[in-house]
Each structure stands twice: as structure tokens, then as C-alpha cells.
Design a protein around this motif. Sequence first.
Motif, PDB file in Angstrom:
ATOM      1  N   ILE A 100       7.041  -4.707   6.223  1.00  0.00           N
ATOM      2  CA  ILE A 100       7.758  -3.084   6.854  1.00  0.00           C
ATOM      3  C   ILE A 100       7.313  -2.007   5.551  1.00  0.00           C
ATOM      4  N   ILE A 101       7.216  -0.939   6.987  1.00  0.00           N
ATOM      5  CA  ILE A 101       6.915   0.219   6.626  1.00  0.00           C
ATOM      6  C   ILE A 101       8.207   1.518   6.128  1.00  0.00           C
ATOM      7  N   HIS A 102       8.052   1.872   5.055  1.00  0.00           N
ATOM      8  CA  HIS A 102       8.992   2.764   4.289  1.00  0.00           C
ATOM      9  C   HIS A 102       9.191   4.116   4.281  1.00  0.00           C
ATOM     10  N   LEU A 103       9.391   4.729   4.509  1.00  0.00           N
ATOM     11  CA  LEU A 103       9.237   6.385   4.594  1.00  0.00           C
ATOM     12  C   LEU A 103      10.191   6.614   3.566  1.00  0.00           C
ATOM     13  N   ILE A 104      10.556   7.421   2.239  1.00  0.00           N
ATOM     14  CA  ILE A 104      11.094   7.569   1.755  1.00  0.00           C
ATOM     15  C   ILE A 104      11.344   8.709   1.195  1.00  0.00           C
ATOM     16  N   THR A 123       0.557  -1.173  -0.211  1.00  0.00           N
ATOM     17  CA  THR A 123       0.277  -0.127  -0.218  1.00  0.00           C
ATOM     18  C   THR A 123       1.064   1.375  -0.249  1.00  0.00           C
ATOM     19  N   LYS A 124       0.377   2.393  -0.844  1.00  0.00           N
ATOM     20  CA  LYS A 124       1.129   3.104  -0.640  1.00  0.00           C
ATOM     21  C   LYS A 124       0.468   4.627  -0.555  1.00  0.00           C
ATOM     22  N   VAL A 125       1.074   5.597  -0.169  1.00  0.00           N
ATOM     23  CA  VAL A 125       0.213   7.140   0.492  1.00  0.00           C
ATOM     24  C   VAL A 125       2.178   7.881  -0.479  1.00  0.00           C
ATOM     25  N   VAL A 148       2.588   7.243   8.099  1.00  0.00           N
ATOM     26  CA  VAL A 148       2.205   6.516   8.487  1.00  0.00           C
ATOM     27  C   VAL A 148       1.645   5.371   9.191  1.00  0.00           C
ATOM     28  N   LEU A 149       1.002   5.623  10.254  1.00  0.00           N
ATOM     29  CA  LEU A 149       0.040   5.973  11.389  1.00  0.00           C
ATOM     30  C   LEU A 149      -1.205   5.001  10.177  1.00  0.00           C
ATOM     31  N   ASP A 150      -1.887   5.715   9.502  1.00  0.00           N
ATOM     32  CA  ASP A 150      -2.644   5.799   8.676  1.00  0.00           C
ATOM     33  C   ASP A 150      -2.492   4.147   7.603  1.00  0.00           C
ATOM     34  N   LEU A 151      -1.570   4.414   7.470  1.00  0.00           N
ATOM     35  CA  LEU A 151      -1.054   3.154   6.570  1.00  0.00           C
ATOM     36  C   LEU A 151      -0.881   2.119   7.680  1.00  0.00           C
ATOM     37  N   LEU A 190       3.388   0.472   2.316  1.00  0.00           N
ATOM     38  CA  LEU A 190       3.470  -0.508   3.538  1.00  0.00           C
ATOM     39  C   LEU A 190       3.595  -2.262   2.243  1.00  0.00           C
ATOM     40  N   ARG A 191       5.206  -2.382   2.276  1.00  0.00           N
ATOM     41  CA  ARG A 191       5.571  -3.585   1.608  1.00  0.00           C
ATOM     42  C   ARG A 191       4.825  -5.027   2.162  1.00  0.00           C
TER      43      ARG A 191
END
Length: 65
Positions: free
Chosen positions: A20-24, A4-6, A43-46, A15-16
Motif C-alpha cells: 500500500i502506498i501511504h501518503l501522510i 520505501t519512503k519519500v 506517489v508515481l515515482d514510488l 510504499l509499505r
Amino acid sequence: MESTKVECDKYTVVLREDGIIHLIWNPHVRIETSDARAAMAAVLDLAVGNEYPLLVDMTLTASLS
């Protein structure tokens, strides 16, 4: 788990499939307090109340306030 992506003008949060949640942070951005808060809200929404490891990539960040 499905990815899932924002996306935002300064960052992308994913959210891979491996959980793992990846913040780029985008290259050459200046990260202000409001940007960091917005990224963490994404991040919290995902996460939807679940706990995941968080990987942050800010390799080419111009500056951090």
C-alpha cells in the motif's frame, strides 16, 4: 516487499511492505495545488509504473486550497 519512503516538509509518502502506498500529510499544513501535485509525483515515482492502493492521511490538515 521492502518499504520505501519519500519525505518532504509537508508530507511523507511510503510504499509499505504490504503493498500500500501511504501518503501522510504533516499536521497543520496548508495544502496548495502545487503541494498536491508534488505529492502525487512522489506517489508515481514510488509506484514505478505499477498499480498500488493509495491510503491518504490528512487528519490534522490545516486547510486545503
